[in-house]
Design a protein around this motif. Structure first.
Motif, PDB file in Angstrom:
ATOM      1  N   GLY A  10       0.770  -1.237   0.000  1.00 52.18           N
ATOM      2  CA  GLY A  10       0.000   0.000   0.000  1.00 52.18           C
ATOM      3  C   GLY A  10       0.800   1.284   0.000  1.00 52.18           C
ATOM      4  N   ILE A  11       2.092   1.189  -0.309  1.00 53.41           N
ATOM      5  CA  ILE A  11       2.925   2.386  -0.306  1.00 53.41           C
ATOM      6  C   ILE A  11       2.448   3.405  -1.346  1.00 53.41           C
ATOM      7  CG2 ILE A  11       5.260   3.239  -0.823  1.00 53.41           C
ATOM      8  CD1 ILE A  11       6.362   0.717   0.464  1.00 53.41           C
ATOM      9  N   PHE A  12       1.896   2.919  -2.455  1.00 49.58           N
ATOM     10  CA  PHE A  12       1.436   3.816  -3.512  1.00 49.58           C
ATOM     11  C   PHE A  12       0.028   4.378  -3.260  1.00 49.58           C
ATOM     12  CE2 PHE A  12       4.219   1.296  -6.701  1.00 49.58           C
ATOM     13  CZ  PHE A  12       5.313   2.108  -6.417  1.00 49.58           C
ATOM     14  N   ASP A  13      -0.640   3.877  -2.238  1.00 48.92           N
ATOM     15  CA  ASP A  13      -2.045   4.241  -2.042  1.00 48.92           C
ATOM     16  C   ASP A  13      -2.238   5.735  -1.815  1.00 48.92           C
ATOM     17  OD1 ASP A  13      -2.550   1.582  -2.312  1.00 48.92           O
ATOM     18  OD2 ASP A  13      -3.077   1.215  -0.211  1.00 48.92           O
ATOM     19  N   GLY A  14      -1.259   6.391  -1.202  1.00 45.99           N
ATOM     20  CA  GLY A  14      -1.394   7.801  -0.909  1.00 45.99           C
ATOM     21  C   GLY A  14      -1.217   8.709  -2.106  1.00 45.99           C
ATOM     22  N   GLU A  15      -0.687   8.175  -3.205  1.00 42.27           N
ATOM     23  CA  GLU A  15      -0.441   9.010  -4.378  1.00 42.27           C
ATOM     24  C   GLU A  15      -1.341   8.673  -5.561  1.00 42.27           C
ATOM     25  OE1 GLU A  15       3.374   6.995  -6.569  1.00 42.27           O
ATOM     26  OE2 GLU A  15       3.728   7.753  -4.538  1.00 42.27           O
ATOM     27  N   ILE A  16      -1.791   7.421  -5.654  1.00 40.53           N
ATOM     28  CA  ILE A  16      -2.650   7.029  -6.771  1.00 40.53           C
ATOM     29  C   ILE A  16      -4.100   7.399  -6.471  1.00 40.53           C
ATOM     30  CG2 ILE A  16      -3.532   5.104  -8.134  1.00 40.53           C
ATOM     31  CD1 ILE A  16      -0.949   3.636  -7.666  1.00 40.53           C
ATOM     32  N   VAL A  17      -4.763   8.050  -7.427  1.00 40.21           N
ATOM     33  CA  VAL A  17      -6.187   8.351  -7.280  1.00 40.21           C
ATOM     34  C   VAL A  17      -6.963   7.529  -8.310  1.00 40.21           C
ATOM     35  CG1 VAL A  17      -5.794  10.653  -6.369  1.00 40.21           C
ATOM     36  CG2 VAL A  17      -5.985  10.348  -8.836  1.00 40.21           C
ATOM     37  N   PRO A  18      -8.170   7.080  -7.986  1.00 43.50           N
ATOM     38  CA  PRO A  18      -8.971   6.307  -8.942  1.00 43.50           C
ATOM     39  C   PRO A  18      -9.207   7.126 -10.208  1.00 43.50           C
ATOM     40  CG  PRO A  18      -9.928   6.234  -6.737  1.00 43.50           C
ATOM     41  CD  PRO A  18      -8.867   7.279  -6.703  1.00 43.50           C
ATOM     42  N   PHE A  19      -9.052   6.480 -11.345  1.00 44.27           N
ATOM     43  CA  PHE A  19      -9.109   7.185 -12.622  1.00 44.27           C
ATOM     44  C   PHE A  19     -10.112   6.529 -13.554  1.00 44.27           C
ATOM     45  CE2 PHE A  19      -6.524  10.042 -15.405  1.00 44.27           C
ATOM     46  CZ  PHE A  19      -6.192  10.989 -14.447  1.00 44.27           C
ATOM     47  N   THR A  20     -10.993   7.338 -14.116  1.00 46.48           N
ATOM     48  CA  THR A  20     -11.962   6.818 -15.072  1.00 46.48           C
ATOM     49  C   THR A  20     -11.302   6.642 -16.435  1.00 46.48           C
ATOM     50  OG1 THR A  20     -13.812   7.875 -13.939  1.00 46.48           O
ATOM     51  CG2 THR A  20     -14.156   7.233 -16.239  1.00 46.48           C
ATOM     52  N   ALA A  21     -11.383   5.439 -16.974  1.00 48.83           N
ATOM     53  CA  ALA A  21     -10.813   5.130 -18.287  1.00 48.83           C
ATOM     54  C   ALA A  21     -11.933   4.759 -19.250  1.00 48.83           C
ATOM     55  CB  ALA A  21      -9.825   3.972 -18.182  1.00 48.83           C
ATOM     56  N   PHE A  22     -11.677   5.004 -20.519  1.00 47.80           N
ATOM     57  CA  PHE A  22     -12.658   4.654 -21.546  1.00 47.80           C
ATOM     58  C   PHE A  22     -12.309   3.295 -22.161  1.00 47.80           C
ATOM     59  CE2 PHE A  22     -13.281   9.156 -21.126  1.00 47.80           C
ATOM     60  CZ  PHE A  22     -14.635   9.329 -21.334  1.00 47.80           C
ATOM     61  N   VAL A  23     -13.335   2.567 -22.510  1.00 45.82           N
ATOM     62  CA  VAL A  23     -13.179   1.291 -23.206  1.00 45.82           C
ATOM     63  C   VAL A  23     -13.973   1.405 -24.497  1.00 45.82           C
ATOM     64  CG1 VAL A  23     -13.521  -1.191 -23.123  1.00 45.82           C
ATOM     65  CG2 VAL A  23     -12.980   0.066 -21.016  1.00 45.82           C
ATOM     66  N   ARG A  24     -13.309   1.239 -25.626  1.00 50.45           N
ATOM     67  CA  ARG A  24     -13.974   1.405 -26.922  1.00 50.45           C
ATOM     68  C   ARG A  24     -13.886   0.111 -27.717  1.00 50.45           C
ATOM     69  NH1 ARG A  24     -11.636   6.674 -26.045  1.00 50.45           N
ATOM     70  NH2 ARG A  24     -13.254   8.268 -26.170  1.00 50.45           N
ATOM     71  N   ASN A  25     -15.011  -0.280 -28.276  1.00 47.35           N
ATOM     72  CA  ASN A  25     -15.060  -1.462 -29.132  1.00 47.35           C
ATOM     73  C   ASN A  25     -14.656  -1.045 -30.546  1.00 47.35           C
ATOM     74  OD1 ASN A  25     -15.980  -3.537 -30.955  1.00 47.35           O
ATOM     75  ND2 ASN A  25     -17.225  -4.346 -29.264  1.00 47.35           N
ATOM     76  N   PRO A  26     -13.521  -1.532 -31.044  1.00 50.84           N
ATOM     77  CA  PRO A  26     -13.048  -1.089 -32.359  1.00 50.84           C
ATOM     78  C   PRO A  26     -13.968  -1.494 -33.514  1.00 50.84           C
ATOM     79  CG  PRO A  26     -11.756  -2.949 -31.569  1.00 50.84           C
ATOM     80  CD  PRO A  26     -12.629  -2.528 -30.435  1.00 50.84           C
ATOM     81  N   LYS A  27     -14.789  -2.518 -33.305  1.00 49.18           N
ATOM     82  CA  LYS A  27     -15.669  -2.987 -34.381  1.00 49.18           C
ATOM     83  C   LYS A  27     -16.990  -2.210 -34.426  1.00 49.18           C
ATOM     84  CE  LYS A  27     -13.833  -7.700 -34.403  1.00 49.18           C
ATOM     85  NZ  LYS A  27     -14.152  -9.147 -34.250  1.00 49.18           N
ATOM     86  N   THR A  28     -17.566  -1.981 -33.236  1.00 51.82           N
ATOM     87  CA  THR A  28     -18.875  -1.336 -33.195  1.00 51.82           C
ATOM     88  C   THR A  28     -18.808   0.151 -32.877  1.00 51.82           C
ATOM     89  OG1 THR A  28     -19.187  -1.782 -30.829  1.00 51.82           O
ATOM     90  CG2 THR A  28     -19.855  -3.497 -32.395  1.00 51.82           C
ATOM     91  N   GLY A  29     -17.669   0.573 -32.303  1.00 51.63           N
ATOM     92  CA  GLY A  29     -17.551   1.966 -31.904  1.00 51.63           C
ATOM     93  C   GLY A  29     -18.223   2.268 -30.580  1.00 51.63           C
ATOM     94  N   GLU A  30     -18.806   1.261 -29.960  1.00 55.93           N
ATOM     95  CA  GLU A  30     -19.465   1.465 -28.677  1.00 55.93           C
ATOM     96  C   GLU A  30     -18.438   1.824 -27.607  1.00 55.93           C
ATOM     97  OE1 GLU A  30     -21.692  -1.992 -27.754  1.00 55.93           O
ATOM     98  OE2 GLU A  30     -23.218  -1.656 -29.291  1.00 55.93           O
ATOM     99  N   GLN A  31     -18.870   2.651 -26.660  1.00 56.87           N
ATOM    100  CA  GLN A  31     -17.953   3.172 -25.650  1.00 56.87           C
ATOM    101  C   GLN A  31     -18.538   2.970 -24.257  1.00 56.87           C
ATOM    102  OE1 GLN A  31     -15.980   7.116 -26.249  1.00 56.87           O
ATOM    103  NE2 GLN A  31     -17.217   7.745 -24.496  1.00 56.87           N
TER     104      GLN A  31
END
Length: 326
Positions: free
Chosen positions: A207-228
């Protein structure tokens, strides 16, 4: 009374070394927030579908949330970014989208690998100069979204200059040059890399990194359908658990065409997507706002070196910064 104070001041030794660095002054440049996203493997990690402007927007949102500072108090923002096409447009748009008022200006800086550090330096120097009291520095890069445009054709004069041509050579080539010129063996490289992975694994598990890492929203994109869709990333995804020197020694060279072929996918730096943010201000302002002070910014030094061995740049910069801080 004033004369007595002058005499006492004259007789009191001026602090030097560590004592001088630790001395507190209302004009000190201090850090009140230092956060980062998880660091993810480019092309296949958690941020592979997340664009640079999206990383910027999320980082700005996190900076507002975690800094405990009204975004209107921030007097300038500097973003360190290298690869993004239209980087300044993206930075300005991301800051506004995240909630910074349009009165807060922004700029970008590019010094390749040290761009984020240069953003911190830029803000720190503005505070020292009295131009601002509060500033935000951000570093962001999406290697997954690297446009890979390459270096444009150089002029005939530049092409005739050997050192100038070296600037455009790949980092794998410079790595092999350093290993060859300074007699860095494959065994030493793998030993160092294994120790780095082992320390990262320990830090992650404890847990040494816990104080510096913040939860981050990432995008997931389907390359075939373009859905996100989106998902939240909370951990670095490039740490290789159980790495040993013996295991790394089995990895084949990544650049056998250059030098002695010591650089591999096991001992080279990861190609990474991620972002970080640092809030800086005068100590007097931090105390006025009731903020926790994490550290004090002293100074920064930069130094050049031959492009063909650009990896040894810190060898020149570190003595300079230590001399400046002495």
């Amino acid at each position: 009374m004033q004369r007595i104070q002058q005499l006492v001041s004259h007789l009191t030794p001026t602090p030097t070394g560590l004592s001088a660095l630790e001395r507190k002054s209302p004009d000190d440049v201090v850090i009140t927030m230092a956060i980062r996203s998880p660091l993810c493997k480019a092309k296949k990690g958690g941020f592979k579908d997340t664009r640079t402007d999206e990383l910027m927007t999320e980082m700005f949102k996190k900076a507002i949330s975690y800094s405990k500072v009204d975004p209107a108090v921030v007097e300038d923002i500097t973003v360190g970014v290298v690869l993004a096409v239209g980087g300044l447009y993206a930075a300005r748009q991301a800051a506004l989208t995240a909630g910074f008022p349009d009165a807060v200006p922004i700029s970008i800086v590019n010094r390749f690998c040290s761009s984020g550090l240069m953003a911190v330096t830029d803000i720190a120097n503005k505070i020292k100069a009295g131009q601002i009291q509060v500033g935000l520095a951000i570093g962001v890069e999406s290697m997954s979204q690297d446009p890979d445009a390459g270096v444009p054709p150089a002029s005939a004069e530049i092409q005739a200059h050997v050192a100038a041509q070296d600037c455009a050579m790949p980092m794998g080539w410079t790595s092999e040059n350093v290993a060859s010129d300074f007699n860095v063996t494959r065994e030493r490289m793998d030993e160092f890399a294994a120790r780095s992975f082992q320390r990262a694994e320990h830090a992650d598990k404890t847990g040494i990194f816990d104080g510096e890492i913040v939860p981050f929203t990432a995008f997931v994109r389907n390359p075939k359908t373009g859905e996100q869709s989106t998902r939240v990333i909370t951990k670095d995804d490039g740490i290789r658990y159980g790495t040993t020197k013996e295991g790394l020694l089995k990895v084949r060279p990544a650049f056998p065409q250059w030098g002695k072929g010591h650089t591999t996918g096991g001992n080279a730096s990861q190609v990474t997507d991620g972002a970080a943010a640092v809030m800086l201000m005068k100590r007097s302002k931090a105390e006025e706002l009731g903020l926790n002070i994490l550290g004090k910014h002293i100074t920064t030094a930069v130094a050049g070196c031959p492009p063909r061995i650009m990896g040894i740049g810190p060898l020149y910069a570190i003595p300079k910064v230590l001399a400046m801080a002495a």
